[in-house]
Motif scaffolding. Structure first.
Motif, PDB file in Angstrom:
ATOM      1  N   ASN A  30      71.873  27.553  15.469  1.00 61.41           N
ATOM      2  CA  ASN A  30      70.600  28.020  16.026  1.00 61.41           C
ATOM      3  C   ASN A  30      70.375  29.518  15.814  1.00 61.41           C
ATOM      4  N   ALA A  31      71.473  30.291  15.818  1.00 65.23           N
ATOM      5  CA  ALA A  31      71.321  31.738  15.630  1.00 65.23           C
ATOM      6  C   ALA A  31      70.759  32.026  14.231  1.00 65.23           C
ATOM      7  N   GLU A  32      71.319  31.354  13.226  1.00 58.02           N
ATOM      8  CA  GLU A  32      70.791  31.527  11.863  1.00 58.02           C
ATOM      9  C   GLU A  32      69.341  31.070  11.788  1.00 58.02           C
ATOM     10  N   ALA A  33      69.062  29.973  12.485  1.00 60.10           N
ATOM     11  CA  ALA A  33      67.697  29.432  12.447  1.00 60.10           C
ATOM     12  C   ALA A  33      66.711  30.405  13.098  1.00 60.10           C
ATOM     13  N   LYS A  34      67.163  31.084  14.158  1.00 58.36           N
ATOM     14  CA  LYS A  34      66.304  32.059  14.818  1.00 58.36           C
ATOM     15  C   LYS A  34      65.942  33.192  13.872  1.00 58.36           C
ATOM     16  N   ALA A  35      66.968  33.650  13.144  1.00 54.06           N
ATOM     17  CA  ALA A  35      66.728  34.731  12.187  1.00 54.06           C
ATOM     18  C   ALA A  35      65.756  34.274  11.098  1.00 54.06           C
ATOM     19  N   ALA A  36      65.952  33.044  10.627  1.00 61.54           N
ATOM     20  CA  ALA A  36      65.077  32.524   9.554  1.00 61.54           C
ATOM     21  C   ALA A  36      63.642  32.377  10.065  1.00 61.54           C
ATOM     22  N   ALA A  37      63.497  31.903  11.303  1.00 65.33           N
ATOM     23  CA  ALA A  37      62.149  31.738  11.864  1.00 65.33           C
ATOM     24  C   ALA A  37      61.484  33.103  12.062  1.00 65.33           C
ATOM     25  N   ALA A  38      62.288  34.079  12.498  1.00 66.52           N
ATOM     26  CA  ALA A  38      61.732  35.426  12.699  1.00 66.52           C
ATOM     27  C   ALA A  38      61.310  36.033  11.361  1.00 66.52           C
ATOM     28  N   ASP A  39      62.088  35.767  10.311  1.00 65.70           N
ATOM     29  CA  ASP A  39      61.718  36.215   8.959  1.00 65.70           C
ATOM     30  C   ASP A  39      60.304  35.770   8.610  1.00 65.70           C
ATOM     31  N   CYS A  40      60.017  34.518   8.940  1.00 66.13           N
ATOM     32  CA  CYS A  40      58.701  33.961   8.597  1.00 66.13           C
ATOM     33  C   CYS A  40      57.632  34.470   9.552  1.00 66.13           C
ATOM     34  N   LEU A  41      57.839  34.233  10.843  1.00 69.90           N
ATOM     35  CA  LEU A  41      56.756  34.403  11.816  1.00 69.90           C
ATOM     36  C   LEU A  41      56.549  35.849  12.220  1.00 69.90           C
ATOM     37  N   GLU A  42      57.645  36.639  12.221  1.00 65.82           N
ATOM     38  CA  GLU A  42      57.509  38.010  12.709  1.00 65.82           C
ATOM     39  C   GLU A  42      57.537  39.029  11.574  1.00 65.82           C
ATOM     40  N   LYS A  43      58.563  38.906  10.712  1.00 68.18           N
ATOM     41  CA  LYS A  43      58.648  39.883   9.615  1.00 68.18           C
ATOM     42  C   LYS A  43      57.691  39.554   8.478  1.00 68.18           C
ATOM     43  N   ARG A  44      57.098  38.374   8.536  1.00 67.29           N
ATOM     44  CA  ARG A  44      56.111  37.961   7.531  1.00 67.29           C
ATOM     45  C   ARG A  44      56.660  38.088   6.097  1.00 67.29           C
ATOM     46  N   ARG A  45      57.933  37.657   5.965  1.00 69.10           N
ATOM     47  CA  ARG A  45      58.596  37.778   4.670  1.00 69.10           C
ATOM     48  C   ARG A  45      57.855  37.009   3.576  1.00 69.10           C
ATOM     49  N   PHE A  46      57.210  35.914   3.940  1.00 64.32           N
ATOM     50  CA  PHE A  46      56.503  35.116   2.933  1.00 64.32           C
ATOM     51  C   PHE A  46      54.994  35.244   3.092  1.00 64.32           C
ATOM     52  N   GLY A  47      54.571  36.268   3.796  1.00 61.83           N
ATOM     53  CA  GLY A  47      53.131  36.506   3.984  1.00 61.83           C
ATOM     54  C   GLY A  47      52.485  35.311   4.660  1.00 61.83           C
ATOM     55  N   GLU A  48      51.285  34.963   4.170  1.00 62.60           N
ATOM     56  CA  GLU A  48      50.517  33.853   4.739  1.00 62.60           C
ATOM     57  C   GLU A  48      51.302  32.539   4.716  1.00 62.60           C
ATOM     58  N   ALA A  49      52.173  32.391   3.706  1.00 61.62           N
ATOM     59  CA  ALA A  49      52.902  31.123   3.546  1.00 61.62           C
ATOM     60  C   ALA A  49      53.821  30.850   4.725  1.00 61.62           C
ATOM     61  N   GLY A  50      54.166  31.915   5.464  1.00 62.16           N
ATOM     62  CA  GLY A  50      55.118  31.731   6.557  1.00 62.16           C
ATOM     63  C   GLY A  50      54.503  31.853   7.946  1.00 62.16           C
ATOM     64  N   THR A  51      53.191  31.666   8.055  1.00 68.53           N
ATOM     65  CA  THR A  51      52.576  31.777   9.381  1.00 68.53           C
ATOM     66  C   THR A  51      52.843  30.529  10.226  1.00 68.53           C
ATOM     67  N   THR A  52      53.251  29.450   9.553  1.00 70.24           N
ATOM     68  CA  THR A  52      53.728  28.269  10.278  1.00 70.24           C
ATOM     69  C   THR A  52      55.132  27.977   9.777  1.00 70.24           C
ATOM     70  N   VAL A  53      56.054  27.666  10.712  1.00 70.96           N
ATOM     71  CA  VAL A  53      57.380  27.227  10.262  1.00 70.96           C
ATOM     72  C   VAL A  53      57.579  25.767  10.641  1.00 70.96           C
ATOM     73  N   VAL A  54      58.326  25.098   9.797  1.00 64.85           N
ATOM     74  CA  VAL A  54      58.716  23.721  10.069  1.00 64.85           C
ATOM     75  C   VAL A  54      60.229  23.707  10.261  1.00 64.85           C
ATOM     76  N   PHE A  55      60.675  23.238  11.419  1.00 69.39           N
ATOM     77  CA  PHE A  55      62.103  22.985  11.631  1.00 69.39           C
ATOM     78  C   PHE A  55      62.352  21.533  11.285  1.00 69.39           C
ATOM     79  N   GLU A  56      63.445  21.302  10.566  1.00 70.52           N
ATOM     80  CA  GLU A  56      63.750  19.919  10.195  1.00 70.52           C
ATOM     81  C   GLU A  56      65.180  19.556  10.544  1.00 70.52           C
ATOM     82  N   GLU A  57      65.314  18.331  10.967  1.00 63.73           N
ATOM     83  CA  GLU A  57      66.639  17.743  11.144  1.00 63.73           C
ATOM     84  C   GLU A  57      67.412  17.913   9.829  1.00 63.73           C
TER      85      GLU A  57
END
Ligand code: AMP
Ligand code: GLY
Length: 421
Positions: free
Chosen positions: A160-187
């Motif tokens: 979960n810690a790694e996942a938090k960082a990855a989600a923050a990359d998308c949603l907060e740091k906007r690493r992928f710009g518009e492409a990362g304004t929604t994240v999908v978590f998957e099993e």
């Protein structure tokens, strides 16, 4: 016919190489192409996502069929634009291409139509994403930027810690710009991966032969994921699994798109995980795979052009199913030093003249450029060495023998492509 292929990677080199062999072709262009496509087509300096530039060129040269390689122009609506100007363009329109352009749409499509995939959860608020992770049992999970992120938007996380960082990359740091304004978590699913590409005009469905890509950069599936380090095709599947892939995934996906008013015309790529529970959809792409295309087209005996034309015209039912070389094809990608991380372009490539290319062996250019008369690297994935053989061992032997003739500083490739097969 006058044909224009759009794109500049190994996939587009293979497409140009194959289309060139069609007796129907009078002239062939590639936009923007690479030094490999230059040997079989005329390169024209228009970027793959310059939709207006492509349209102008197609009008000016009276192109009969434009074939789109990469996802970006498809998701931007190049097919819709060409249709408005009464020009034939191969690939799904913008609505249908969303199956790749929006991972959250693809996941919800699967849920609505009971197409098997991993459990998933989508978020666009950082706090909600964090709270979801805080409330789940710790363990592996996959985090994906929903939009197009050039193959870099997927993080397979151990906890979960790694996942938090990855989600923050998308949603907060906007690493992928518009492409990362929604994240999908998957099993997180385990099993063997399979690429199954289908040619369809929305009615007739023609699955290509199954292929196995190797995503991780190092032997034994170690290291970070890449766009694909090598492919073997065909892949022997248990009859039950093969039947499930068709009846639970391929046919229902085309049907689901039709039901939702998104008639699909083009190559529909399903990235699958073959789990002990049956096949599961990892992702869809709205195009051919790279490097899957290279070994698939080396094995395709039928003329590709009529198939592309019939698909774009919605008349795929008029054609015979394609004929495949029964032999095995193996493709191994030679990469720049550092890839999939930082790498330096412009490194001279040697030894291609020592490779005897022919019907059973092709070196497709993926990331190369000309500097003066010299061939240099220009991307992470540089060359896709693709060979046919009576069995996997023979195809592997031929591909790796050719690779040993080629050199550039920093070059690396996996030595175990096809070994599992
Ligand atoms: P994608 O671009 O969605 O195919 O993801 C890239 C790679 O990440 C896949 O080829 C898999 O190796 C891995 N991957 C994606 N989704 C999952 C998942 N739900 N479970 C396990 N691995 C996954
Ligand atoms: N080789 C994986 C892809 O084309 O997406």
């Amino acid at each position: 016919m006058k044909v224009l292929v759009v794109g500049s990677g190994g996939r587009e080199h293979a497409l140009c190489w194959k289309i060139r062999q069609s007796p129907l072709v009078q002239r062939l262009w590639c936009a923007p192409g690479n030094p490999g496509t230059a040997a079989v087509a005329d390169n024209v300096d228009i970027a793959a996502d310059d939709l207006q530039g492509l349209l102008r060129f197609a009008q000016q040269e009276r192109i009969d069929l434009t074939v789109i390689g990469p996802e970006a122009p498809l998701c931007l609506g190049v097919v819709d634009l060409f249709q408005q100007h009464k020009l034939l363009c191969f690939g799904p329109d913008k609505l249908a291409a969303e199956i790749e352009g929006s991972k959250s749409f693809a996941r919800e499509l699967c849920r609505r139509h009971r197409i098997p995939g991993p459990n998933f959860w989508t978020y666009d608020h950082p706090a909600q994403a964090r709270s979801f992770l805080d409330n789940r049992e710790d363990g592996p999970i996959v985090v994906k930027a929903s939009g197009l992120a050039g193959g870099k938007g997927v993080a397979v996380c151990k906890n979960n810690a790694e996942a938090k960082a990855a989600a923050a990359d998308c949603l907060e740091k906007r690493r992928f710009g518009e492409a990362g304004t929604t994240v999908v978590f998957e099993e997180f699913l385990t099993g063997r991966e399979l690429s199954l590409i289908t040619l369809t005009d929305g009615q007739t469905i023609v699955p290509l032969e199954p292929a196995e890509d190797h995503k991780a950069v190092f032997d034994g599936d170690k290291g970070p994921n890449t766009g694909g380090m090598g492919v073997v095709t065909p892949v022997p599947l248990m009859p039950r699994m093969a039947a499930q892939v068709e009846s639970q995934i391929v046919f229902p996906t085309v049907h689901a798109l039709n039901r939702e008013g998104r008639r699909y015309r083009g190559f529909l790529y399903a990235g699958l995980m073959l789990t002990t529970q049956g096949p599961r959809v990892l992702e869809y792409n709205c195009r051919l795979g790279d490097p899957e295309t290279q070994p698939l087209l080396l094995r395709l005996r039928s003329d590709l052009l009529p198939l592309l034309l019939a698909t774009a015209e919605g008349k795929l039912a008029d054609l015979e199913a394609p004929v495949w070389d029964p032999r095995v094809a193996v493709c191994v990608v030679a990469c720049s030093g550092g890839y999939p991380g930082e790498f330096k372009p412009g490194v001279p490539i040697f030894g291609l003249d020592r490779v005897a290319a022919g019907e059973d062996l092709q070196v497709f250019h993926a990331g190369t450029a000309r500097r003066g008369g010299d061939l240099v690297t220009a991307g992470g994935r540089v060359l896709a060495v693709t060979a046919l053989g009576a069995d996997v061992a023979a195809a592997r032997a031929r591909a790796y023998a050719a690779l040993r003739q080629i050199e550039f500083v920093g070059m690396h490739y996996r030595s175990d492509i096809g070994q599992r097969a």
